[in-house]
Design a protein around this motif. Structure first.
Motif, PDB file in Angstrom:
ATOM      1  N   THR A 295      10.223  -7.183  -7.375  1.00  0.00           N
ATOM      2  CA  THR A 295      11.366  -6.271  -7.433  1.00  0.00           C
ATOM      3  C   THR A 295      12.239  -6.391  -6.203  1.00  0.00           C
ATOM      4  O   THR A 295      13.457  -6.567  -6.298  1.00  0.00           O
ATOM      5  CB  THR A 295      10.873  -4.815  -7.564  1.00  0.00           C
ATOM      6  N   VAL A 296      11.636  -6.317  -5.041  1.00  0.00           N
ATOM      7  CA  VAL A 296      12.393  -6.246  -3.795  1.00  0.00           C
ATOM      8  C   VAL A 296      13.127  -7.545  -3.495  1.00  0.00           C
ATOM      9  O   VAL A 296      14.276  -7.535  -3.037  1.00  0.00           O
ATOM     10  CB  VAL A 296      11.447  -5.878  -2.630  1.00  0.00           C
ATOM     11  N   GLU A 297      12.499  -8.680  -3.756  1.00  0.00           N
ATOM     12  CA  GLU A 297      13.104  -9.965  -3.425  1.00  0.00           C
ATOM     13  C   GLU A 297      13.740 -10.642  -4.635  1.00  0.00           C
ATOM     14  O   GLU A 297      14.095 -11.823  -4.577  1.00  0.00           O
ATOM     15  CB  GLU A 297      12.067 -10.881  -2.774  1.00  0.00           C
ATOM     16  N   ASN A 298      13.880  -9.903  -5.731  1.00  0.00           N
ATOM     17  CA  ASN A 298      14.601 -10.399  -6.894  1.00  0.00           C
ATOM     18  C   ASN A 298      14.042 -11.746  -7.361  1.00  0.00           C
ATOM     19  O   ASN A 298      14.770 -12.720  -7.550  1.00  0.00           O
ATOM     20  CB  ASN A 298      16.095 -10.529  -6.575  1.00  0.00           C
ATOM     21  N   LEU A 299      12.752 -11.796  -7.592  1.00  0.00           N
ATOM     22  CA  LEU A 299      12.089 -13.047  -7.977  1.00  0.00           C
ATOM     23  C   LEU A 299      12.157 -13.322  -9.471  1.00  0.00           C
ATOM     24  O   LEU A 299      11.721 -14.369  -9.923  1.00  0.00           O
ATOM     25  CB  LEU A 299      10.622 -13.023  -7.535  1.00  0.00           C
ATOM     26  N   GLY A 300      12.703 -12.410 -10.226  1.00  0.00           N
ATOM     27  CA  GLY A 300      12.820 -12.592 -11.670  1.00  0.00           C
ATOM     28  C   GLY A 300      13.146 -11.276 -12.337  1.00  0.00           C
ATOM     29  O   GLY A 300      13.556 -10.313 -11.683  1.00  0.00           O
ATOM     30  N   GLU A 301      12.956 -11.232 -13.648  1.00  0.00           N
ATOM     31  CA  GLU A 301      13.265 -10.036 -14.422  1.00  0.00           C
ATOM     32  C   GLU A 301      11.983  -9.315 -14.828  1.00  0.00           C
ATOM     33  O   GLU A 301      10.981  -9.943 -15.181  1.00  0.00           O
ATOM     34  CB  GLU A 301      14.048 -10.406 -15.685  1.00  0.00           C
ATOM     35  N   LYS A 302      12.037  -7.983 -14.789  1.00  0.00           N
ATOM     36  CA  LYS A 302      10.913  -7.162 -15.214  1.00  0.00           C
ATOM     37  C   LYS A 302      11.286  -6.353 -16.456  1.00  0.00           C
ATOM     38  O   LYS A 302      12.414  -5.876 -16.574  1.00  0.00           O
ATOM     39  CB  LYS A 302      10.515  -6.182 -14.107  1.00  0.00           C
ATOM     40  N   LYS A 303      10.310  -6.188 -17.335  1.00  0.00           N
ATOM     41  CA  LYS A 303      10.456  -5.307 -18.497  1.00  0.00           C
ATOM     42  C   LYS A 303       9.314  -4.306 -18.458  1.00  0.00           C
ATOM     43  O   LYS A 303       8.147  -4.678 -18.472  1.00  0.00           O
ATOM     44  CB  LYS A 303      10.410  -6.112 -19.801  1.00  0.00           C
ATOM     45  N   MET A 304       9.649  -3.026 -18.396  1.00  0.00           N
ATOM     46  CA  MET A 304       8.623  -1.995 -18.264  1.00  0.00           C
ATOM     47  C   MET A 304       7.832  -1.854 -19.564  1.00  0.00           C
ATOM     48  O   MET A 304       8.394  -1.670 -20.643  1.00  0.00           O
ATOM     49  CB  MET A 304       9.259  -0.653 -17.905  1.00  0.00           C
ATOM     50  N   LEU A 305       6.511  -1.922 -19.450  1.00  0.00           N
ATOM     51  CA  LEU A 305       5.615  -1.693 -20.582  1.00  0.00           C
ATOM     52  C   LEU A 305       4.932  -0.341 -20.460  1.00  0.00           C
ATOM     53  O   LEU A 305       4.858   0.421 -21.419  1.00  0.00           O
ATOM     54  CB  LEU A 305       4.574  -2.810 -20.673  1.00  0.00           C
ATOM     55  N   ILE A 306       4.421  -0.045 -19.271  1.00  0.00           N
ATOM     56  CA  ILE A 306       3.741   1.234 -19.022  1.00  0.00           C
ATOM     57  C   ILE A 306       4.120   1.726 -17.633  1.00  0.00           C
ATOM     58  O   ILE A 306       4.071   0.968 -16.650  1.00  0.00           O
ATOM     59  CB  ILE A 306       2.214   1.079 -19.123  1.00  0.00           C
ATOM     60  N   ASP A 307       4.516   2.982 -17.541  1.00  0.00           N
ATOM     61  CA  ASP A 307       4.822   3.617 -16.263  1.00  0.00           C
ATOM     62  C   ASP A 307       4.036   4.920 -16.222  1.00  0.00           C
ATOM     63  O   ASP A 307       4.448   5.931 -16.779  1.00  0.00           O
ATOM     64  CB  ASP A 307       6.331   3.876 -16.157  1.00  0.00           C
ATOM     65  N   GLN A 308       2.891   4.872 -15.586  1.00  0.00           N
ATOM     66  CA  GLN A 308       1.942   5.979 -15.663  1.00  0.00           C
ATOM     67  C   GLN A 308       1.726   6.646 -14.301  1.00  0.00           C
ATOM     68  O   GLN A 308       1.349   5.987 -13.329  1.00  0.00           O
ATOM     69  CB  GLN A 308       0.588   5.479 -16.187  1.00  0.00           C
ATOM     70  N   LYS A 309       1.995   7.944 -14.225  1.00  0.00           N
ATOM     71  CA  LYS A 309       1.662   8.714 -13.030  1.00  0.00           C
ATOM     72  C   LYS A 309       0.177   9.050 -13.084  1.00  0.00           C
ATOM     73  O   LYS A 309      -0.407   9.195 -14.160  1.00  0.00           O
ATOM     74  CB  LYS A 309       2.481  10.003 -12.952  1.00  0.00           C
ATOM     75  N   ASP A 310      -0.444   9.203 -11.909  1.00  0.00           N
ATOM     76  CA  ASP A 310      -1.875   9.468 -11.896  1.00  0.00           C
ATOM     77  C   ASP A 310      -2.220  10.662 -11.012  1.00  0.00           C
ATOM     78  O   ASP A 310      -2.301  11.783 -11.485  1.00  0.00           O
ATOM     79  CB  ASP A 310      -2.639   8.219 -11.455  1.00  0.00           C
ATOM     80  N   GLY A 311      -2.432  10.440  -9.731  1.00  0.00           N
ATOM     81  CA  GLY A 311      -2.724  11.544  -8.821  1.00  0.00           C
ATOM     82  C   GLY A 311      -4.176  11.700  -8.435  1.00  0.00           C
ATOM     83  O   GLY A 311      -4.528  12.600  -7.652  1.00  0.00           O
ATOM     84  N   LYS A 312      -5.068  10.838  -8.952  1.00  0.00           N
ATOM     85  CA  LYS A 312      -6.478  10.922  -8.566  1.00  0.00           C
ATOM     86  C   LYS A 312      -6.623  10.649  -7.071  1.00  0.00           C
ATOM     87  O   LYS A 312      -5.885   9.852  -6.495  1.00  0.00           O
ATOM     88  CB  LYS A 312      -7.321   9.915  -9.352  1.00  0.00           C
ATOM     89  N   GLN A 313      -7.624  11.298  -6.453  1.00  0.00           N
ATOM     90  CA  GLN A 313      -7.843  11.142  -5.024  1.00  0.00           C
ATOM     91  C   GLN A 313      -9.287  10.773  -4.731  1.00  0.00           C
ATOM     92  O   GLN A 313     -10.202  11.117  -5.484  1.00  0.00           O
ATOM     93  CB  GLN A 313      -7.482  12.427  -4.271  1.00  0.00           C
ATOM     94  N   ALA A 314      -9.475  10.068  -3.627  1.00  0.00           N
ATOM     95  CA  ALA A 314     -10.803   9.733  -3.123  1.00  0.00           C
ATOM     96  C   ALA A 314     -10.715   9.736  -1.598  1.00  0.00           C
ATOM     97  O   ALA A 314      -9.628   9.598  -1.028  1.00  0.00           O
ATOM     98  CB  ALA A 314     -11.278   8.381  -3.644  1.00  0.00           C
ATOM     99  N   GLU A 315     -11.851   9.873  -0.939  1.00  0.00           N
ATOM    100  CA  GLU A 315     -11.844   9.976   0.521  1.00  0.00           C
ATOM    101  C   GLU A 315     -12.910   9.085   1.130  1.00  0.00           C
ATOM    102  O   GLU A 315     -14.007   8.919   0.585  1.00  0.00           O
ATOM    103  CB  GLU A 315     -12.067  11.426   0.948  1.00  0.00           C
ATOM    104  N   PHE A 316     -12.562   8.480   2.279  1.00  0.00           N
ATOM    105  CA  PHE A 316     -13.520   7.642   3.001  1.00  0.00           C
ATOM    106  C   PHE A 316     -13.339   7.886   4.496  1.00  0.00           C
ATOM    107  O   PHE A 316     -12.305   7.553   5.076  1.00  0.00           O
ATOM    108  CB  PHE A 316     -13.306   6.161   2.683  1.00  0.00           C
ATOM    109  N   GLU A 317     -14.338   8.497   5.115  1.00  0.00           N
ATOM    110  CA  GLU A 317     -14.374   8.748   6.558  1.00  0.00           C
ATOM    111  C   GLU A 317     -13.044   9.335   7.059  1.00  0.00           C
ATOM    112  O   GLU A 317     -12.472   8.891   8.057  1.00  0.00           O
ATOM    113  CB  GLU A 317     -14.706   7.458   7.312  1.00  0.00           C
ATOM    114  N   GLY A 318     -12.565  10.333   6.350  1.00  0.00           N
ATOM    115  CA  GLY A 318     -11.356  11.028   6.776  1.00  0.00           C
ATOM    116  C   GLY A 318     -10.066  10.468   6.218  1.00  0.00           C
ATOM    117  O   GLY A 318      -9.010  11.105   6.329  1.00  0.00           O
TER     118      GLY A 318
END
Length: 413
Positions: free
Chosen positions: A257-280
């Motif tokens: 996306t950032v360097e314009n390396l080609g064309e993208k077609k969106m198939l799935i755009d999924q929000k999540d929000g799951k969290q995990a923690e490791f040593e702070g």
């Protein structure tokens, strides 16, 4: 894309810069620029915004007149212009691109033959209005390099002072690149674009712009001495490029996306929000996107093993470091397991890689990318469970996490 080593400077958080693309020809008359640089002691209010609209770019007519006079061009045509600023600032120090123009010159001086690929009939020039300001209480230093990379063109496009006769970098050279407390340098730089690069701009309409860095010590461009680190920002150089940037605004900021390396077609755009923690370190899977990616002509050879097409999964993870040691955010990586059988490694060639630090108490995001063959995705992977296993690293590039310490599962069903 190749970069000039001594010119590899700053950009900002990856941004898609939209701008109007109306092509127009300006009737020019010869007039002299009163000053290329303004030095001011006026203190301005610090802003944390990375983008400002309707910036003060100065007098474009005047700078066009000067360019036409200096190059002895018979014709100057404005191809694209932007008055939206790109700003990078920290601790009272600011580097800004106030705006820019992309112009075409025709039938110019023979003295510029080498600059424009051994011909004088046609050339491009990117004119940049820039400000470097120090609102801190100590002197800062910059090498003031300005470079642009065009997709499909192998060489970096660098500032050339002969196009304007004098520019803002000349003024910085006189003071050995030192910007004293409460001092500001504002002026222009010009970058020559060869016909081959102009063709690539016509195809893609975009480029990556490198802004200068700011450092606490003279003649030192080390990471530990940087107040503002080198980064890049995408700019549009045509109306089509501006439209493309707007359309790509919904896509995660991987390298495709950032360097314009080609064309993208969106198939799935999924929000999540799951969290995990490791040593702070609190890690959040913000979401993921699955796109069909068609690489451009220059990038296509890299994907020759993807026989039926390319599917890209880009995951966004945000890390809040409440641990005891600084993390290497740029080196954050992951594996992707599909259906408990197929394991994919993340794709470096599609990720924005750096060594950005994440000190204790700070938060940052990383886009992690995986590539799949289109047929395999559609027939085998699409409805399987995905497991994203994130790995964290310290500043010595040592992996801190073990398998499944930071694992997230999701499905497209």
């Amino acid at each position: 894309m190749k970069k000039s080593v001594w010119l590899s400077m700053v950009g900002i958080s990856l941004l898609a810069l939209g701008a109007c693309g109306k092509e127009k020809e300006k009737e020019t008359t010869t007039s002299k620029i009163s000053e290329s640089t303004i030095v001011s002691s006026e203190k301005t209010k610090e802003t944390t915004e990375s983008k400002e609209k309707k910036a003060d770019v100065g007098n474009w007519q005047e700078i066009n007149d000067q360019l036409k006079k200096t190059t002895e061009a018979k014709k100057l045509t404005v191809q694209h212009e932007s008055k939206e600023a790109i700003v990078n600032e920290k601790d009272g120090v600011k580097v800004a691109i106030n705006g820019y123009e992309y112009v075409e010159i025709n039938d110019f001086s023979k003295d510029l033959r080498i600059t424009f690929a051994d011909q004088v009939e046609k050339g491009g020039v990117i004119l940049v209005s820039t400000t470097l300001k120090n609102d801190s209480d100590k002197s800062v230093y910059t090498s003031a390099g300005y470079t642009i990379s065009v997709t499909g063109f192998s060489s970096a496009i660098s500032r050339n002072k002969s196009l304007l006769g004098t520019d803002v970098v000349d003024d910085l050279v006189k003071v050995k690149y030192e910007i004293k407390p409460k001092e500001e340098f504002t002026g222009y730089v010009a970058l020559p674009v060869k016909p081959e690069a102009m063709e690539k701009i016509a195809e893609n309409g975009e480029a990556m712009f490198e802004l200068p860095g700011m450092y606490s010590k003279p003649e030192s461009f080390k990471k530990e001495d940087a107040i503002i680190e080198p980064k890049e920002s995408k700019i549009s150089l045509s109306g089509e490029g501006a439209e493309k940037a707007e359309a790509q605004g919904a896509f995660y900021e991987d390298k495709a996306t950032v360097e314009n390396l080609g064309e993208k077609k969106m198939l799935i755009d999924q929000k999540d929000g799951k969290q995990a923690e490791f040593e702070g370190a609190k890690v959040t899977l913000d979401g993921y996107q699955i796109t069909e990616f068609t690489p451009n002509e220059d990038e296509a050879p890299r994907y020759k093993n993807f026989d039926t097409g390319v599917i890209v999964l880009t995951a966004k993870v945000t890390i809040k470091n409440d641990g005891k040691e600084t993390l290497n955010l740029g080196q954050t990586s992951a594996t992707l397991t599909i259906g408990n059988k197929e394991k994919l490694m993340h794709e470096n060639m599609l990720e924005i890689n750096n060594d950005e630090e994440l000190p204790t108490g700070k938060e940052g995001s990383k886009f992690i990318v995986f590539a799949m063959d289109k047929e395999s995705y559609e027939k085998l992977y699409h409805d399987k469970e995905f497991k994203l296993d994130v790995s964290l690293y310290d500043q010595k590039f040592v992996r801190l996490t073990d398998n499944d310490d930071l694992a997230f599962t999701f499905t497209n069903k």
